[in-house]
Design a protein around this motif. Structure first.
Motif, PDB file in Angstrom:
ATOM      1  N   SER A  82       0.827  -1.212   0.000  1.00  0.00           N
ATOM      2  CA  SER A  82       0.000   0.000   0.000  1.00  0.00           C
ATOM      3  C   SER A  82       0.861   1.263   0.000  1.00  0.00           C
ATOM      4  O   SER A  82       0.383   2.344  -0.311  1.00  0.00           O
ATOM      5  CB  SER A  82      -0.925   0.001   1.224  1.00  0.00           C
ATOM      6  N   HIS A  83       2.140   1.108   0.332  1.00  0.00           N
ATOM      7  CA  HIS A  83       3.066   2.236   0.329  1.00  0.00           C
ATOM      8  C   HIS A  83       4.072   2.147  -0.813  1.00  0.00           C
ATOM      9  O   HIS A  83       5.168   2.703  -0.737  1.00  0.00           O
ATOM     10  CB  HIS A  83       3.801   2.319   1.667  1.00  0.00           C
ATOM     11  N   GLY A  84       3.706   1.444  -1.868  1.00  0.00           N
ATOM     12  CA  GLY A  84       4.522   1.457  -3.074  1.00  0.00           C
ATOM     13  C   GLY A  84       5.583   0.394  -3.176  1.00  0.00           C
ATOM     14  O   GLY A  84       6.329   0.355  -4.167  1.00  0.00           O
ATOM     15  N   VAL A  85       5.695  -0.488  -2.178  1.00  0.00           N
ATOM     16  CA  VAL A  85       6.659  -1.590  -2.297  1.00  0.00           C
ATOM     17  C   VAL A  85       6.143  -2.569  -3.348  1.00  0.00           C
ATOM     18  O   VAL A  85       5.035  -3.077  -3.243  1.00  0.00           O
ATOM     19  CB  VAL A  85       6.861  -2.313  -0.949  1.00  0.00           C
ATOM     20  N   ASN A  86       6.945  -2.817  -4.364  1.00  0.00           N
ATOM     21  CA  ASN A  86       6.510  -3.704  -5.435  1.00  0.00           C
ATOM     22  C   ASN A  86       7.616  -4.681  -5.831  1.00  0.00           C
ATOM     23  O   ASN A  86       7.650  -5.188  -6.939  1.00  0.00           O
ATOM     24  CB  ASN A  86       6.061  -2.895  -6.657  1.00  0.00           C
ATOM     25  N   LYS A  87       8.516  -4.918  -4.881  1.00  0.00           N
ATOM     26  CA  LYS A  87       9.609  -5.851  -5.120  1.00  0.00           C
ATOM     27  C   LYS A  87       9.928  -6.538  -3.790  1.00  0.00           C
ATOM     28  O   LYS A  87      10.221  -5.875  -2.802  1.00  0.00           O
ATOM     29  CB  LYS A  87      10.837  -5.098  -5.643  1.00  0.00           C
ATOM     30  N   ILE A  88       9.853  -7.860  -3.784  1.00  0.00           N
ATOM     31  CA  ILE A  88      10.082  -8.645  -2.569  1.00  0.00           C
ATOM     32  C   ILE A  88      11.194  -9.650  -2.823  1.00  0.00           C
ATOM     33  O   ILE A  88      11.219 -10.314  -3.866  1.00  0.00           O
ATOM     34  CB  ILE A  88       8.802  -9.410  -2.143  1.00  0.00           C
ATOM     35  N   LYS A  89      12.110  -9.765  -1.858  1.00  0.00           N
ATOM     36  CA  LYS A  89      13.099 -10.849  -1.904  1.00  0.00           C
ATOM     37  C   LYS A  89      13.027 -11.625  -0.605  1.00  0.00           C
ATOM     38  O   LYS A  89      13.121 -11.050   0.481  1.00  0.00           O
ATOM     39  CB  LYS A  89      14.514 -10.304  -2.112  1.00  0.00           C
ATOM     40  N   PHE A  90      12.861 -12.940  -0.698  1.00  0.00           N
ATOM     41  CA  PHE A  90      12.843 -13.820   0.468  1.00  0.00           C
ATOM     42  C   PHE A  90      14.254 -14.346   0.722  1.00  0.00           C
ATOM     43  O   PHE A  90      14.964 -14.759  -0.201  1.00  0.00           O
ATOM     44  CB  PHE A  90      11.893 -14.993   0.258  1.00  0.00           C
ATOM     45  N   THR A  91      14.646 -14.359   2.010  1.00  0.00           N
ATOM     46  CA  THR A  91      15.962 -14.858   2.395  1.00  0.00           C
ATOM     47  C   THR A  91      15.825 -15.734   3.628  1.00  0.00           C
ATOM     48  O   THR A  91      14.738 -15.965   4.133  1.00  0.00           O
ATOM     49  CB  THR A  91      16.919 -13.691   2.707  1.00  0.00           C
ATOM     50  N   GLY A  92      16.957 -16.202   4.155  1.00  0.00           N
ATOM     51  CA  GLY A  92      16.969 -16.964   5.394  1.00  0.00           C
ATOM     52  C   GLY A  92      18.141 -16.549   6.236  1.00  0.00           C
ATOM     53  O   GLY A  92      18.523 -15.380   6.207  1.00  0.00           O
ATOM     54  N   GLY A  93      18.816 -17.515   6.864  1.00  0.00           N
ATOM     55  CA  GLY A  93      18.781 -18.934   6.675  1.00  0.00           C
ATOM     56  C   GLY A  93      18.638 -19.410   5.249  1.00  0.00           C
ATOM     57  O   GLY A  93      19.044 -18.794   4.305  1.00  0.00           O
ATOM     58  N   GLU A  94      18.035 -20.559   5.146  1.00  0.00           N
ATOM     59  CA  GLU A  94      17.685 -21.141   3.861  1.00  0.00           C
ATOM     60  C   GLU A  94      16.164 -21.154   3.763  1.00  0.00           C
ATOM     61  O   GLU A  94      15.497 -21.998   4.389  1.00  0.00           O
ATOM     62  CB  GLU A  94      18.256 -22.548   3.733  1.00  0.00           C
ATOM     63  N   PRO A  95      15.576 -20.224   3.010  1.00  0.00           N
ATOM     64  CA  PRO A  95      14.118 -20.087   2.984  1.00  0.00           C
ATOM     65  C   PRO A  95      13.372 -21.315   2.469  1.00  0.00           C
ATOM     66  O   PRO A  95      12.227 -21.540   2.842  1.00  0.00           O
ATOM     67  CB  PRO A  95      13.886 -18.876   2.070  1.00  0.00           C
ATOM     68  N   LEU A  96      14.033 -22.129   1.646  1.00  0.00           N
ATOM     69  CA  LEU A  96      13.342 -23.302   1.095  1.00  0.00           C
ATOM     70  C   LEU A  96      13.202 -24.428   2.110  1.00  0.00           C
ATOM     71  O   LEU A  96      12.569 -25.449   1.826  1.00  0.00           O
ATOM     72  CB  LEU A  96      14.056 -23.803  -0.157  1.00  0.00           C
ATOM     73  N   LEU A  97      13.759 -24.248   3.324  1.00  0.00           N
ATOM     74  CA  LEU A  97      13.530 -25.220   4.388  1.00  0.00           C
ATOM     75  C   LEU A  97      12.184 -24.988   5.079  1.00  0.00           C
ATOM     76  O   LEU A  97      11.754 -25.821   5.891  1.00  0.00           O
ATOM     77  CB  LEU A  97      14.663 -25.166   5.415  1.00  0.00           C
TER      78      LEU A  97
END
Length: 315
Positions: free
Chosen positions: A62-77
């Motif tokens: 809602s505040h204009g964020v239009n790019k997300i990156k997921f991280t961890g650790g290892e996020p696929l766990l």
């Protein structure tokens, strides 16, 4: 004071727009890389649920964020990783990416693409098994599986793929050309990353032992480049180099004492346990929303405070 323009996009007090968010999903990993900073957090914490993550993403969007990156650790766990991506895609029309060591990609790449993930950054910090095993500090050598993960990501359409390569003195600094060849053969962008530290650790034994300046390598690549693109995040260049194995794009991530890097940072961080964090290198910059993850108005208020508190680390 904080101001909001362009459909809710927020700017900090240094005129930097916040249009991207880096979301840590966990603090565990099946690697134990010798340089890992775990996104500046502790390894022991209670993680946000997919619904709670979605609530934060909705506020950020809602505040204009239009790019997300997921991280961890290892996020696929995270067993609920596909649900997290699906919930995020409901609010984000721009790029959703994920940083991974690649081990889980052979079985998850297709599902991630179908859930709404656009692309992946895959960490591969050595081209040979000996140094890869040394850097990742695991009982099993996972390099062949990581390479399978890269192929699985390509097959699933999770591109452009970026290969993260942290350059380290006397370990992998002689492997840059080998990584360029590998990335050319595997249709991937090579992202050369400077070994970093905050001011307090800049003269530590570890930093002095491993840090290698990237400028000499970048000057060499600059001379070879047939084309140069501009990545607005951190104001860095992306060079296209022609090799005997095909064309390859190369980026340099140089955070150390780099005022330009910080000047063009457009990212706010969210820790796995629900805290906004303004900068990876700062240690006392947390805005705790753990007890308000079900209330978007309270999340919104804390989000604004976190954006307002952003200060360039190197300036």
């Amino acid at each position: 004071m904080l101001n909001s323009v362009h459909s809710g996009l927020l700017y900090d007090n240094f005129g930097r727009p916040v249009n991207s968010m880096r979301i840590q999903l966990n603090a565990i990993c099946n690697f134990h890389c010798i340089f890992c900073h775990m996104e500046g957090t502790e390894r022991s914490m209670q993680y946000m649920t997919p619904e709670q993550i979605e609530n934060v993403v909705a506020v950020a969007a809602s505040h204009g964020v239009n790019k997300i990156k997921f991280t961890g650790g290892e996020p696929l766990l995270r067993e609920d990783i596909l649900e997290i991506v699906r919930r995020t895609r409901k609010h984000i029309t721009g790029n959703i990416s994920l940083t991974t060591n690649g081990v889980e990609l052979p079985k998850l790449a297709k599902g991630l693409k179908e859930a709404g993930l656009d692309r992946v950054n895959i960490s591969m910090h050595a081209i040979d098994e000996y140094n890869f095993h040394f850097i990742t500090d695991t009982k099993k050598n996972f390099l062949p599986i990581v390479k399978q993960g890269i192929q699985a990501a390509r097959d699933a359409g999770l591109g452009p793929i970026k290969i993260n390569f942290v350059l380290m003195k006397n370990i992998n600094e002689d492997q840059v050309d080998g990584m360029i060849k590998f990335c050319a053969e595997n249709d991937s962008t090579l992202q050369l990353i400077e070994f970093e530290a905050n001011r307090e650790k800049e003269h530590s034994e570890e930093y002095l032992k491993y840090h290698v300046p990237l400028e000499p390598i970048e000057r060499r690549i600059q001379k070879q480049a047939m084309d140069v693109e501009h990545n607005p995040l951190h104001n860095r260049e992306r060079y296209t180099v022609k090799t005997d194995y095909g064309e390859v794009k190369i980026e340099f991530v140089k955070p150390m004492r780099n005022k330009d890097f910080c000047k063009h940072c457009t990212r706010l961080r969210l820790t796995a346990d629900g805290q906004f964090k303004t900068c990876l290198l700062r240690e006392n910059d947390y805005f705790d929303i753990k007890d308000m993850l079900g209330d978007e108005s309270e999340i919104d208020s804390m989000y604004r405070k976190a954006v307002e508190a952003r200060v360039p680390y190197w300036r």
